[in-house]
Design a protein around this motif. Structure first.
Motif, PDB file in Angstrom:
ATOM      1  N   LEU B  66       0.836  -1.198   0.000  1.00  0.00           N
ATOM      2  CA  LEU B  66       0.000   0.000   0.000  1.00  0.00           C
ATOM      3  C   LEU B  66       0.874   1.253   0.000  1.00  0.00           C
ATOM      4  O   LEU B  66       0.623   2.206  -0.745  1.00  0.00           O
ATOM      5  N   GLU B  67       1.927   1.232   0.823  1.00  0.00           N
ATOM      6  CA  GLU B  67       2.791   2.412   0.918  1.00  0.00           C
ATOM      7  C   GLU B  67       3.521   2.700  -0.389  1.00  0.00           C
ATOM      8  O   GLU B  67       3.712   3.857  -0.765  1.00  0.00           O
ATOM      9  N   THR B  68       3.957   1.649  -1.087  1.00  0.00           N
ATOM     10  CA  THR B  68       4.784   1.888  -2.268  1.00  0.00           C
ATOM     11  C   THR B  68       3.993   1.939  -3.563  1.00  0.00           C
ATOM     12  O   THR B  68       4.390   2.624  -4.506  1.00  0.00           O
ATOM     13  N   THR B  69       2.877   1.206  -3.650  1.00  0.00           N
ATOM     14  CA  THR B  69       2.183   1.103  -4.940  1.00  0.00           C
ATOM     15  C   THR B  69       0.698   1.443  -4.866  1.00  0.00           C
ATOM     16  O   THR B  69       0.014   1.372  -5.886  1.00  0.00           O
ATOM     17  N   GLN B  70       0.166   1.728  -3.684  1.00  0.00           N
ATOM     18  CA  GLN B  70      -1.269   2.004  -3.490  1.00  0.00           C
ATOM     19  C   GLN B  70      -2.147   0.783  -3.760  1.00  0.00           C
ATOM     20  O   GLN B  70      -3.370   0.898  -3.849  1.00  0.00           O
ATOM     21  N   LEU B  71      -1.552  -0.399  -3.882  1.00  0.00           N
ATOM     22  CA  LEU B  71      -2.342  -1.601  -4.181  1.00  0.00           C
ATOM     23  C   LEU B  71      -2.834  -2.287  -2.917  1.00  0.00           C
ATOM     24  O   LEU B  71      -2.116  -2.372  -1.920  1.00  0.00           O
ATOM     25  N   GLU B  72      -4.091  -2.778  -2.981  1.00  0.00           N
ATOM     26  CA  GLU B  72      -4.635  -3.651  -1.933  1.00  0.00           C
ATOM     27  C   GLU B  72      -5.194  -4.891  -2.621  1.00  0.00           C
ATOM     28  O   GLU B  72      -6.401  -5.027  -2.789  1.00  0.00           O
ATOM     29  N   GLU B 106      -7.407  -2.979 -10.901  1.00  0.00           N
ATOM     30  CA  GLU B 106      -6.561  -2.804  -9.719  1.00  0.00           C
ATOM     31  C   GLU B 106      -5.217  -2.218 -10.115  1.00  0.00           C
ATOM     32  O   GLU B 106      -4.681  -1.331  -9.437  1.00  0.00           O
ATOM     33  N   ARG B 109      -4.361   1.486 -10.190  1.00  0.00           N
ATOM     34  CA  ARG B 109      -4.119   2.258  -8.966  1.00  0.00           C
ATOM     35  C   ARG B 109      -2.651   2.582  -8.765  1.00  0.00           C
ATOM     36  O   ARG B 109      -2.309   3.445  -7.954  1.00  0.00           O
ATOM     37  N   VAL B 110      -1.784   1.825  -9.438  1.00  0.00           N
ATOM     38  CA  VAL B 110      -0.353   2.072  -9.278  1.00  0.00           C
ATOM     39  C   VAL B 110       0.024   3.336 -10.049  1.00  0.00           C
ATOM     40  O   VAL B 110      -0.097   3.393 -11.270  1.00  0.00           O
ATOM     41  N   THR B 111       0.450   4.351  -9.323  1.00  0.00           N
ATOM     42  CA  THR B 111       0.859   5.598  -9.964  1.00  0.00           C
ATOM     43  C   THR B 111       2.328   5.515 -10.343  1.00  0.00           C
ATOM     44  O   THR B 111       3.208   5.628  -9.489  1.00  0.00           O
TER      45      THR B 111
END
Lengths: 230, 230
Positions: B66-72, B106, B109-111
């Motif tokens: 979550l911290e590095t890629t915003q993925l859950e 999904e 979501r990775v910016t």
């Protein structure tokens, strides 16, 4: 910034072997060791111990196995890393768990005594830490893997009779299988083939020996071992 | 007595998603993060970090992702523990590696930016530590698991066309598959069934949606998750 300085790392190994009782029924057994220190003093536990800073995870598993059970298993595979925060009462321990499947002749090397004993996998006492959960998981993986790999070979060696192979399936699946159906299924699966050899020993109709065909994978031995090409 | 006091524990995650190019060819991609400290400063690496003493391994993987890629990710599974003695140049680190399979929605979501970028899994640069070995192992596991589980569903969601499912197989196996043969194999396997629904959008012959049948297992989610009974 977080830190893992207070986490201890250990390895443990689930060792599965088959035993056949006087009625000819096979089942899965495993050796356990009695803990000689706290926590869980005197409880039965999987063989294992802390990882030395200078040894790999698999080397640590092999060393611990040899020290506690005299076993040097041919089949040793990483199973899972167990890392729940509260799995040890006095400190944080992450355990990398391996599993070993051993043939009957290998299993005989385990010298049972006051602090090492064989238990039936489906009738365990309450074990130290989360070791009951670990054994249940290993049993589930064993049953699942039977369906798509030649894992049974680890219990039998390279050649075996169909009755021996059926014994492995019966032990792992915990139910009797019809011999004629089993033979039909195995022969039609293409996974095993008859060899030219039979069991020696002077019987009138000695049973034929079978082997797995070459391209069925024995085991996922991890990322650093040569594999059969896909 | 051995000691593990000097071993650090980390988690990393391999995230796989599929991308389809302008010619309609799908392939496997993964996001990597650029290291902002030594060792391997500026190298690309799997997202991850040290395990906090108060969090479980999976919680640590999810937090780092979550911290590095915003993925859950919905699909997150433990892959393997990598523990070779010399895998980090300056200290002993054991990494518990997870893998995540994410759907296209999904993956969005990775910016991506200067320090996060998507790479084609078969054209990676030289990564930090042993991360190339880890990705290769994850790709091998992905290919192997496709043969006996409904792992493709993780990329697609619950319902999909046979063309979409074929796209997953083509991306993972890295070869084109004949549409008619693929349809025949899937329909005869019994693993997928046609639903009553079709793709909406006004096409003349809208393709039918399929789903996996209920008793094909999605994934081994580890020992502490409820499983479909065998």
């Amino acid at each position: 910034m977080t830190s893992s300085a207070s986490i201890s790392l250990a390895v443990s190994t689930v060792i599965f072997a088959l035993r056949t009782d006087e009625r000819g029924v096979s089942s899965v057994w495993l050796p356990l060791v009695r803990r000689i220190r706290e926590p869980h003093l005197d409880c039965w536990a999987l063989p294992g111990g802390p990882v030395d800073a200078a040894e790999s995870l698999e080397s640590s598993a092999r060393r611990n196995l040899l020290e506690t059970t005299q076993l040097e298993p041919a089949y040793l595979e990483q199973l899972y890393a167990f890392g729940d925060v509260d799995r040890s009462p006095d400190r944080r321990v992450v355990s990398i768990v391996y599993w070993a499947l051993v043939r009957a002749d290998e299993a005989e090397r385990v010298t049972a005594g006051e602090n090492v004993r064989w238990f039936a996998a489906d009738a365990l006492p309450e074990l130290a830490f989360d070791h009951n959960v670990i054994v249940d998981y290993a049993l589930w993986r064993l049953r699942t893997k039977m369906e798509y790999s030649r894992i049974a070979q680890a219990f039998l060696g390279d050649q075996f009779t169909l009755a021996e192979l059926r014994g492995v399936y019966e032990a792992v699946l915990q139910k009797p299988l019809d011999p004629a159906n089993f033979r039909r299924q195995m022969e039609s699966s293409g996974d095993v083939v008859a060899t030219d050899e039979v069991v020696t020993g002077g019987r009138h109709r000695p049973p034929r020996l079978y082997r797995y065909v070459g391209d069925v994978q024995l085991v996922d031995a991890g990322p650093l071992t040569p594999r059969i090409p896909a």
